[in-house]
Enzyme design. Structure first.
Site, mmCIF file in Angstrom:
data_model
loop_
_atom_site.group_PDB
_atom_site.id
_atom_site.type_symbol
_atom_site.label_atom_id
_atom_site.label_comp_id
_atom_site.label_asym_id
_atom_site.label_seq_id
_atom_site.Cartn_x
_atom_site.Cartn_y
_atom_site.Cartn_z
ATOM 1 N N PHE A 252 0.833 -1.210 0.000
ATOM 2 C CA PHE A 252 0.000 0.000 0.000
ATOM 3 C C PHE A 252 0.869 1.262 0.000
ATOM 4 C CE2 PHE A 252 -2.904 -2.855 2.477
ATOM 5 C CZ PHE A 252 -4.100 -2.645 1.802
ATOM 6 N N GLU B 118 3.161 7.654 -2.029
ATOM 7 C CA GLU B 118 2.682 9.034 -2.014
ATOM 8 C C GLU B 118 1.416 8.981 -2.853
ATOM 9 O OE1 GLU B 118 3.693 11.725 -0.468
ATOM 10 O OE2 GLU B 118 5.389 10.730 0.484
ATOM 11 N N THR C 73 -4.102 1.478 -8.962
ATOM 12 C CA THR C 73 -5.243 2.395 -8.969
ATOM 13 C C THR C 73 -5.846 2.473 -10.369
ATOM 14 O OG1 THR C 73 -5.762 4.776 -8.927
ATOM 15 C CG2 THR C 73 -3.468 4.212 -9.157
ATOM 16 N N ASP C 74 -7.116 2.826 -10.438
ATOM 17 C CA ASP C 74 -7.750 3.002 -11.757
ATOM 18 C C ASP C 74 -7.166 4.212 -12.490
ATOM 19 O OD1 ASP C 74 -8.915 5.039 -10.243
ATOM 20 O OD2 ASP C 74 -10.964 4.618 -10.890
ATOM 21 N N GLU C 75 -6.449 5.078 -11.752
ATOM 22 C CA GLU C 75 -5.906 6.283 -12.398
ATOM 23 C C GLU C 75 -4.823 5.954 -13.422
ATOM 24 O OE1 GLU C 75 -5.390 9.763 -9.952
ATOM 25 O OE2 GLU C 75 -6.811 8.998 -8.475
ATOM 26 N N TYR D 157 1.507 11.532 -10.136
ATOM 27 C CA TYR D 157 1.067 10.442 -9.250
ATOM 28 C C TYR D 157 0.714 9.195 -10.052
ATOM 29 C CZ TYR D 157 -2.274 7.534 -6.688
ATOM 30 O OH TYR D 157 -2.938 6.452 -6.157
ATOM 31 N N SER D 158 -0.202 9.347 -11.027
ATOM 32 C CA SER D 158 -0.675 8.136 -11.717
ATOM 33 C C SER D 158 0.419 7.519 -12.579
ATOM 34 C CB SER D 158 -1.949 8.414 -12.521
ATOM 35 O OG SER D 158 -1.752 9.452 -13.438
ATOM 36 N N SER E 292 3.565 7.412 -11.759
ATOM 37 C CA SER E 292 4.431 6.638 -10.858
ATOM 38 C C SER E 292 3.745 5.329 -10.466
ATOM 39 C CB SER E 292 4.797 7.459 -9.610
ATOM 40 O OG SER E 292 3.667 7.655 -8.784
ATOM 41 N N LYS E 293 2.419 5.362 -10.302
ATOM 42 C CA LYS E 293 1.685 4.133 -9.957
ATOM 43 C C LYS E 293 1.668 3.179 -11.152
ATOM 44 C CE LYS E 293 -0.303 3.205 -6.719
ATOM 45 N NZ LYS E 293 0.158 2.482 -5.497
ATOM 46 N N ASN F 104 -18.387 15.428 -8.834
ATOM 47 C CA ASN F 104 -17.945 15.948 -7.529
ATOM 48 C C ASN F 104 -18.994 16.826 -6.861
ATOM 49 O OD1 ASN F 104 -15.473 14.682 -7.932
ATOM 50 N ND2 ASN F 104 -14.560 16.480 -8.903
ATOM 51 N N ASP G 294 -9.117 25.281 -11.972
ATOM 52 C CA ASP G 294 -9.066 23.822 -12.124
ATOM 53 C C ASP G 294 -7.665 23.274 -11.829
ATOM 54 O OD1 ASP G 294 -10.081 21.341 -12.600
ATOM 55 O OD2 ASP G 294 -10.553 21.668 -14.714
ATOM 56 N N HIS H 99 -6.463 17.825 -15.122
ATOM 57 C CA HIS H 99 -7.521 17.158 -14.341
ATOM 58 C C HIS H 99 -8.270 16.086 -15.155
ATOM 59 C CE1 HIS H 99 -11.015 18.108 -11.302
ATOM 60 N NE2 HIS H 99 -10.596 16.857 -11.246
HETATM 61 P P1 NAD Z 1 -2.228 7.383 2.243
HETATM 62 O O1 NAD Z 1 -1.476 8.536 1.671
HETATM 63 O O2 NAD Z 1 -3.337 7.647 3.207
HETATM 64 O O3 NAD Z 1 -1.200 6.410 3.006
HETATM 65 C C1 NAD Z 1 0.063 6.091 2.485
HETATM 66 C C2 NAD Z 1 0.894 5.470 3.611
HETATM 67 O O4 NAD Z 1 2.161 5.098 3.046
HETATM 68 C C3 NAD Z 1 1.178 6.421 4.773
HETATM 69 O O5 NAD Z 1 0.977 5.772 5.994
HETATM 70 C C4 NAD Z 1 2.659 6.788 4.585
HETATM 71 O O6 NAD Z 1 3.314 7.085 5.801
HETATM 72 C C5 NAD Z 1 3.192 5.514 3.942
HETATM 73 N N1 NAD Z 1 4.415 5.762 3.148
HETATM 74 C C6 NAD Z 1 4.633 6.750 2.235
HETATM 75 N N2 NAD Z 1 5.862 6.662 1.752
HETATM 76 C C7 NAD Z 1 6.450 5.587 2.343
HETATM 77 C C8 NAD Z 1 7.738 4.975 2.228
HETATM 78 N N3 NAD Z 1 8.678 5.475 1.402
HETATM 79 N N4 NAD Z 1 7.992 3.885 2.965
HETATM 80 C C9 NAD Z 1 7.054 3.380 3.823
HETATM 81 N N5 NAD Z 1 5.830 3.925 3.977
HETATM 82 C C10 NAD Z 1 5.530 5.010 3.235
HETATM 83 O O7 NAD Z 1 -2.722 6.538 1.001
HETATM 84 P P2 NAD Z 1 -4.035 5.642 0.829
HETATM 85 O O8 NAD Z 1 -5.132 6.490 0.316
HETATM 86 O O9 NAD Z 1 -4.224 4.821 2.044
HETATM 87 O O10 NAD Z 1 -3.569 4.707 -0.382
HETATM 88 C C11 NAD Z 1 -2.911 3.460 -0.147
HETATM 89 C C12 NAD Z 1 -2.561 2.816 -1.481
HETATM 90 O O11 NAD Z 1 -3.763 2.599 -2.230
HETATM 91 C C13 NAD Z 1 -1.653 3.659 -2.364
HETATM 92 O O12 NAD Z 1 -0.751 2.787 -3.000
HETATM 93 C C14 NAD Z 1 -2.602 4.273 -3.376
HETATM 94 O O13 NAD Z 1 -1.945 4.535 -4.598
HETATM 95 C C15 NAD Z 1 -3.629 3.160 -3.527
HETATM 96 N N6 NAD Z 1 -4.989 3.584 -3.932
HETATM 97 C C16 NAD Z 1 -5.618 4.583 -3.233
HETATM 98 C C17 NAD Z 1 -6.908 4.940 -3.604
HETATM 99 C C18 NAD Z 1 -7.664 6.008 -2.831
HETATM 100 O O14 NAD Z 1 -8.777 6.364 -3.218
HETATM 101 N N7 NAD Z 1 -7.146 6.526 -1.724
HETATM 102 C C19 NAD Z 1 -7.544 4.286 -4.666
HETATM 103 C C20 NAD Z 1 -6.862 3.260 -5.347
HETATM 104 C C21 NAD Z 1 -5.579 2.922 -4.960
HETATM 105 P P1 TYD Z 2 -9.044 13.567 -4.924
HETATM 106 O O1 TYD Z 2 -9.725 13.218 -3.652
HETATM 107 O O2 TYD Z 2 -7.799 14.394 -4.870
HETATM 108 O O3 TYD Z 2 -8.813 12.203 -5.699
HETATM 109 P P2 TYD Z 2 -8.263 11.940 -7.219
HETATM 110 O O4 TYD Z 2 -7.813 13.206 -7.822
HETATM 111 O O5 TYD Z 2 -7.126 11.001 -6.968
HETATM 112 O O6 TYD Z 2 -9.412 11.318 -7.942
HETATM 113 O O7 TYD Z 2 -10.083 14.355 -5.845
HETATM 114 C C1 TYD Z 2 -11.316 13.774 -6.231
HETATM 115 C C2 TYD Z 2 -11.999 14.755 -7.160
HETATM 116 O O8 TYD Z 2 -12.331 15.949 -6.443
HETATM 117 C C3 TYD Z 2 -11.142 15.195 -8.325
HETATM 118 O O9 TYD Z 2 -11.963 15.337 -9.481
HETATM 119 C C4 TYD Z 2 -10.610 16.564 -7.895
HETATM 120 C C5 TYD Z 2 -11.748 17.103 -7.044
HETATM 121 N N1 TYD Z 2 -11.338 18.041 -5.954
HETATM 122 C C6 TYD Z 2 -11.928 19.303 -5.844
HETATM 123 O O10 TYD Z 2 -12.800 19.688 -6.647
HETATM 124 N N2 TYD Z 2 -11.535 20.123 -4.829
HETATM 125 C C7 TYD Z 2 -10.578 19.758 -3.933
HETATM 126 O O11 TYD Z 2 -10.229 20.580 -3.034
HETATM 127 C C8 TYD Z 2 -9.995 18.450 -4.036
HETATM 128 C C9 TYD Z 2 -8.955 17.984 -3.058
HETATM 129 C C10 TYD Z 2 -10.418 17.615 -5.057
#
Ligand code: NAD
Ligand code: TYD
Length: 337
Positions: A82, A85, A126-128, A151-152, A154-155, A250, A273, A277
């Site tokens: 998991f 960043e 991620t779907d991104e 971000y996407s 790097s993923k 949104n 924006d 985006h």
């Molecule tokens: P988050 O940012 O809340 O948590 C990330 C965690 O990783 C944190 O605890 C951070 O301290 C730790 N971390 C960061 N860099 C690190 C490193 N170098 N070594 C060890 N630990 C480190 O993220 P999240 O929303 O919980 O997402 C978790 C995973 O799920 C990510 O890989 C993200 O890409 C993926 N994901 C998230 C979503 C979403 O909607 N949040 C959707 C699909 C996939």
């Molecule tokens: P976000 O939670 O950052 O997830 P992601 O960009 O990874 O999908 O954003 C979700 C959506 O909300 C995205 O379309 C951007 C929008 N957004 C805002 O309109 N205002 C905000 O302050 C933030 C953080 C996101």
């Protein structure tokens, strides 16, 4: 006992995963490796911290020596990665740490997993990675990857690297690509918690662009149930999309939150924006549904209310966060919009 290394387990999804899984499984021994960046918070893990089948190690997934030490000491046989960043806006402000953690860190984990001959490596993608959709269609597992943000991208690199380790070395890798999560313990930089907290505080709600960008929402527990299933039954070398079929612009979510908290829609503030985006995400999850028999259990209508209530009841949790380092980020991110 299944000895599992969970990385990033102090973040939003990882902490929900550990708490939820350890409540039900005493045949899992979980080692949580987390660097505790701004997004990592050990408070999230209170329900698990004293369990005999749980250990926390503070450290960086890029640190190969430490990762090797953990695999050896705890005889790790499963990995769920998991750690990342995870915020698109931050990746626009500065991309380097995204490539360091998400790409190099994943490479360190893959190399170590190969050396120690793990039984399964689950890369949380991620779907991104698929990029952006127009007004119709869905992402399937065979949609070409076309990531648009640092971000996407790097993923996507980590995701493809994991699959290449399966193809080239036979490492037992599975990849999950999930849509946007919501639920308890989500860091307030993300859309849903940010809008809940600003509504509670009576602060403006910054909506990027026209507010009509669409995301496909899933409750974090549904995502984590899918991860457990893929860990147990997923076929190595395969990718599984995870989504709950909740596409929403949104602005609709923002109005729902304001309405539930009984605050005026006058708090909505359309701002500049986000660069690059993505317009729309929508997941076709029929593969995991038909092949692994997974189903989302939570309806958006119920789980969004559960989530808003959690933020109302856990003001101490988010107040500590928004009064620290995060305040500086917030002020710079929204200053000129
Ligand atoms: P988050 O940012 O809340 O948590 C990330 C965690 O990783 C944190 O605890 C951070 O301290 C730790 N971390 C960061 N860099 C690190 C490193 N170098 N070594 C060890 N630990 C480190 O993220 P999240 O929303 O919980 O997402 C978790 C995973 O799920 C990510 O890989 C993200 O890409 C993926 N994901 C998230 C979503 C979403 O909607 N949040 C959707 C699909 C996939
Ligand atoms: P976000 O939670 O950052 O997830 P992601 O960009 O990874 O999908 O954003 C979700 C959506 O909300 C995205 O379309 C951007 C929008 N957004 C805002 O309109 N205002 C905000 O302050 C933030 C953080 C996101």
């Amino acid at each position: 006992m299944k000895n599992i290394l969970v990385t990033g387990g102090a973040g939003f999804i990882g902490s929900n995963f550990i708490n939820h899984t350890l409540k039900e499984r005493d045949d899992y021994f979980i080692v949580n490796l987390d660097k505790l960046t701004y997004a990592g918070n050990l408070e999230n893990l209170k329900p698990s911290q004293d369990k005999r089948n749980y250990r926390f190690v503070k450290g960086d997934i890029v640190n190969s020596e430490l990762v090797n030490f953990i695999f050896e000491k705890y005889r790790i046989k499963y990995v769920i990665n998991f750690a990342a960043e995870s915020h698109v806006d931050r990746s626009i402000l500065g991309s380097e740490i995204f490539y360091r953690t998400n790409v190099i860190g994943t490479n360190v984990l893959l190399e170590t997993a190969r050396k120690f001959e793990v039984e399964k490596f689950l890369q949380v993608s991620t779907d991104e990675v698929y990029g952006s959709l127009g007004s119709s269609g869905f992402f399937t597992e065979s949609t070409p990857l076309s990531p648009n943000s640092p971000y996407s991208s790097s993923k996507a690199a980590a995701d493809m690297m994991a699959l290449s380790f399966h193809h080239t070395f036979g490492l037992p890798v599975v990849v999950t690509r999930c849509s946007n999560n919501y639920g308890s313990y989500q860091f307030p930089e993300k859309l849903i918690p940010l809008m809940i907290i600003n509504s509670l505080k009576g602060k403006p709600l910054p909506v990027y662009g026209d507010g009509l960008n669409v995301r496909d929402w899933i409750y974090v527990i549904d995502h984590n149930n899918a991860i457990n299933l893929v860990l147990e039954k997923g076929v190595c070398g395969e990718v599984y999309n995870i989504g709950a079929g909740n596409e929403m612009p949104n602005i609709q979510i923002i109005k729902l939150i304001l309405n539930y908290i009984k605050k005026s829609e006058d708090l909505i503030q359309y701002v500049k924006d986000r660069p690059g985006h993505d317009r729309r995400y929508a997941i076709d999850s029929s593969k995991i549904q038909s092949q692994l028999n997974w189903r989302p259990e939570f309806s958006f209508e119920d789980a969004i209310i559960k989530t808003i209530d959690w933020y109302i009841e856990n003001k101490n949790w988010w107040e500590r966060i928004i009064s620290g380092e995060y305040e500086k980020y917030y002020n710079s991110q929204y200053k000129n919009r």
